[in-house]
Motif scaffolding. Structure first.
Motif, mmCIF file in Angstrom:
data_model
loop_
_atom_site.group_PDB
_atom_site.id
_atom_site.type_symbol
_atom_site.label_atom_id
_atom_site.label_comp_id
_atom_site.label_asym_id
_atom_site.label_seq_id
_atom_site.Cartn_x
_atom_site.Cartn_y
_atom_site.Cartn_z
ATOM 1 N N ASN A 44 3.451 9.159 12.061
ATOM 2 C CA ASN A 44 3.810 8.508 13.320
ATOM 3 C C ASN A 44 3.311 9.397 14.462
ATOM 4 O OD1 ASN A 44 5.869 10.509 13.994
ATOM 5 N ND2 ASN A 44 7.212 9.474 12.531
ATOM 6 N N PRO A 45 3.298 8.910 15.689
ATOM 7 C CA PRO A 45 2.739 9.694 16.793
ATOM 8 C C PRO A 45 3.371 11.078 16.965
ATOM 9 C CG PRO A 45 2.994 7.423 17.476
ATOM 10 C CD PRO A 45 3.656 7.547 16.119
ATOM 11 N N LYS A 46 4.674 11.181 16.809
ATOM 12 C CA LYS A 46 5.346 12.471 16.983
ATOM 13 C C LYS A 46 4.874 13.481 15.924
ATOM 14 C CE LYS A 46 9.908 14.609 16.911
ATOM 15 N NZ LYS A 46 11.331 14.398 16.666
ATOM 16 N N ASN A 47 4.829 13.054 14.666
ATOM 17 C CA ASN A 47 4.403 13.954 13.593
ATOM 18 C C ASN A 47 2.910 14.265 13.664
ATOM 19 O OD1 ASN A 47 6.985 14.206 12.575
ATOM 20 N ND2 ASN A 47 6.736 12.529 11.134
ATOM 21 N N LEU A 48 2.106 13.308 14.110
ATOM 22 C CA LEU A 48 0.681 13.575 14.279
ATOM 23 C C LEU A 48 0.442 14.620 15.368
ATOM 24 C CD1 LEU A 48 -0.766 9.981 13.904
ATOM 25 C CD2 LEU A 48 -1.044 11.896 12.311
ATOM 26 N N GLU A 49 1.212 14.567 16.427
ATOM 27 C CA GLU A 49 1.085 15.577 17.489
ATOM 28 C C GLU A 49 1.502 16.950 16.958
ATOM 29 O OE1 GLU A 49 -0.030 17.466 20.721
ATOM 30 O OE2 GLU A 49 -0.479 15.375 20.249
ATOM 31 N N TRP A 50 2.578 17.002 16.177
ATOM 32 C CA TRP A 50 3.004 18.259 15.542
ATOM 33 C C TRP A 50 1.866 18.828 14.706
ATOM 34 C CZ3 TRP A 50 3.264 18.600 10.162
ATOM 35 C CH2 TRP A 50 3.733 19.812 9.661
ATOM 36 N N ALA A 51 1.233 17.951 13.918
ATOM 37 C CA ALA A 51 0.150 18.389 13.035
ATOM 38 C C ALA A 51 -1.068 18.858 13.833
ATOM 39 C CB ALA A 51 -0.231 17.253 12.087
ATOM 40 N N ARG A 52 -1.392 18.175 14.916
ATOM 41 C CA ARG A 52 -2.533 18.598 15.749
ATOM 42 C C ARG A 52 -2.305 20.000 16.296
ATOM 43 N NH1 ARG A 52 -1.892 13.321 17.665
ATOM 44 N NH2 ARG A 52 -3.451 11.950 16.794
ATOM 45 N N ARG A 53 -1.103 20.238 16.804
ATOM 46 C CA ARG A 53 -0.786 21.576 17.345
ATOM 47 C C ARG A 53 -0.851 22.629 16.241
ATOM 48 N NH1 ARG A 53 3.478 18.709 19.648
ATOM 49 N NH2 ARG A 53 4.907 19.788 18.258
ATOM 50 N N LYS A 54 -0.306 22.308 15.084
ATOM 51 C CA LYS A 54 -0.297 23.263 13.968
ATOM 52 C C LYS A 54 -1.716 23.574 13.495
ATOM 53 C CE LYS A 54 2.564 24.154 9.917
ATOM 54 N NZ LYS A 54 3.190 25.346 10.451
ATOM 55 N N LEU A 55 -2.560 22.557 13.429
ATOM 56 C CA LEU A 55 -3.946 22.772 13.018
ATOM 57 C C LEU A 55 -4.717 23.575 14.064
ATOM 58 C CD1 LEU A 55 -4.804 19.338 11.386
ATOM 59 C CD2 LEU A 55 -4.676 21.561 10.241
ATOM 60 N N GLU A 56 -4.406 23.376 15.337
ATOM 61 C CA GLU A 56 -5.065 24.146 16.391
ATOM 62 C C GLU A 56 -4.739 25.630 16.280
ATOM 63 O OE1 GLU A 56 -4.073 22.581 20.223
ATOM 64 O OE2 GLU A 56 -5.120 20.691 19.854
ATOM 65 N N THR A 57 -3.498 25.943 15.935
ATOM 66 C CA THR A 57 -3.098 27.350 15.872
ATOM 67 C C THR A 57 -3.376 28.000 14.527
ATOM 68 O OG1 THR A 57 -0.826 26.763 15.283
ATOM 69 C CG2 THR A 57 -1.303 27.072 17.627
ATOM 70 N N GLU A 58 -3.252 27.235 13.432
ATOM 71 C CA GLU A 58 -3.372 27.811 12.090
ATOM 72 C C GLU A 58 -4.633 27.393 11.342
ATOM 73 O OE1 GLU A 58 0.210 27.101 9.878
ATOM 74 O OE2 GLU A 58 1.456 27.513 11.624
ATOM 75 N N GLY A 59 -5.295 26.346 11.800
ATOM 76 C CA GLY A 59 -6.469 25.844 11.102
ATOM 77 C C GLY A 59 -6.094 25.221 9.769
ATOM 78 N N PRO A 60 -7.075 25.035 8.883
ATOM 79 C CA PRO A 60 -6.814 24.400 7.583
ATOM 80 C C PRO A 60 -5.794 25.150 6.735
ATOM 81 C CG PRO A 60 -9.173 24.482 8.028
ATOM 82 C CD PRO A 60 -8.496 25.287 9.098
ATOM 83 N N ALA A 61 -5.574 26.413 7.007
ATOM 84 C CA ALA A 61 -4.581 27.188 6.245
ATOM 85 C C ALA A 61 -3.174 26.625 6.434
ATOM 86 C CB ALA A 61 -4.626 28.650 6.655
ATOM 87 N N ALA A 62 -2.961 25.803 7.455
ATOM 88 C CA ALA A 62 -1.647 25.201 7.676
ATOM 89 C C ALA A 62 -1.203 24.388 6.464
ATOM 90 C CB ALA A 62 -1.686 24.306 8.925
ATOM 91 N N VAL A 63 -2.154 23.776 5.758
ATOM 92 C CA VAL A 63 -1.815 23.005 4.565
ATOM 93 C C VAL A 63 -1.346 23.936 3.459
ATOM 94 C CG1 VAL A 63 -2.723 21.482 2.762
ATOM 95 C CG2 VAL A 63 -3.375 21.123 5.135
ATOM 96 N N GLU A 64 -2.027 25.052 3.288
ATOM 97 C CA GLU A 64 -1.655 26.015 2.242
ATOM 98 C C GLU A 64 -0.246 26.556 2.458
ATOM 99 O OE1 GLU A 64 -4.567 29.061 1.873
ATOM 100 O OE2 GLU A 64 -6.205 27.638 1.688
ATOM 101 N N LYS A 65 0.153 26.716 3.699
ATOM 102 C CA LYS A 65 1.472 27.261 3.999
ATOM 103 C C LYS A 65 2.588 26.300 3.605
ATOM 104 C CE LYS A 65 -0.157 30.230 7.667
ATOM 105 N NZ LYS A 65 -0.061 30.593 9.076
ATOM 106 N N LEU A 66 2.261 25.030 3.407
ATOM 107 C CA LEU A 66 3.261 24.055 2.999
ATOM 108 C C LEU A 66 3.521 24.095 1.492
ATOM 109 C CD1 LEU A 66 2.053 20.985 5.071
ATOM 110 C CD2 LEU A 66 3.999 22.466 5.569
ATOM 111 N N LEU A 67 2.582 24.668 0.751
ATOM 112 C CA LEU A 67 2.706 24.693 -0.705
ATOM 113 C C LEU A 67 3.689 25.780 -1.149
ATOM 114 C CD1 LEU A 67 -1.089 24.406 -1.536
ATOM 115 C CD2 LEU A 67 0.595 22.568 -1.415
ATOM 116 N N PRO A 68 4.421 25.481 -2.228
ATOM 117 C CA PRO A 68 5.385 26.471 -2.717
ATOM 118 C C PRO A 68 4.717 27.694 -3.316
ATOM 119 C CG PRO A 68 5.412 24.474 -4.084
ATOM 120 C CD PRO A 68 4.441 24.261 -2.983
#
Length: 68
Positions: A44-68
């Motif tokens: 949804n728009p709110k979560n997409l904005e969260w993801a855009r900000r996270k990707l801007e600061t962390e790059g693709p590694a943001a996905v890895e940080k979600l993994l256990p």
């Protein structure tokens, strides 16, 4: 009543999505949608904005940080 469908009675349109299409790899571009879905959130728009900000600061590694 069983909800399972025997292999022989499945339609030709009923197939599995290839693994490569289900997962984002850090070496590929990660979209905000990828990050939202990897986090288990609704797209949804709110979560997409969260993801855009996270990707801007962390790059693709943001996905890895979600993994256990």
């Amino acid at each position: 009543m069983s909800t399972s469908t025997p292999e022989g009675s499945r339609s030709s349109d009923d197939h599995c999505t290839p693994d490569a299409l289900l997962h984002s790899a850090p070496s590929r571009d990660v979209s905000p949608e990828d990050l939202v879905m990897a986090a288990g959130r609704d797209v949804n728009p709110k979560n997409l904005e969260w993801a855009r900000r996270k990707l801007e600061t962390e790059g693709p590694a943001a996905v890895e940080k979600l993994l256990p």
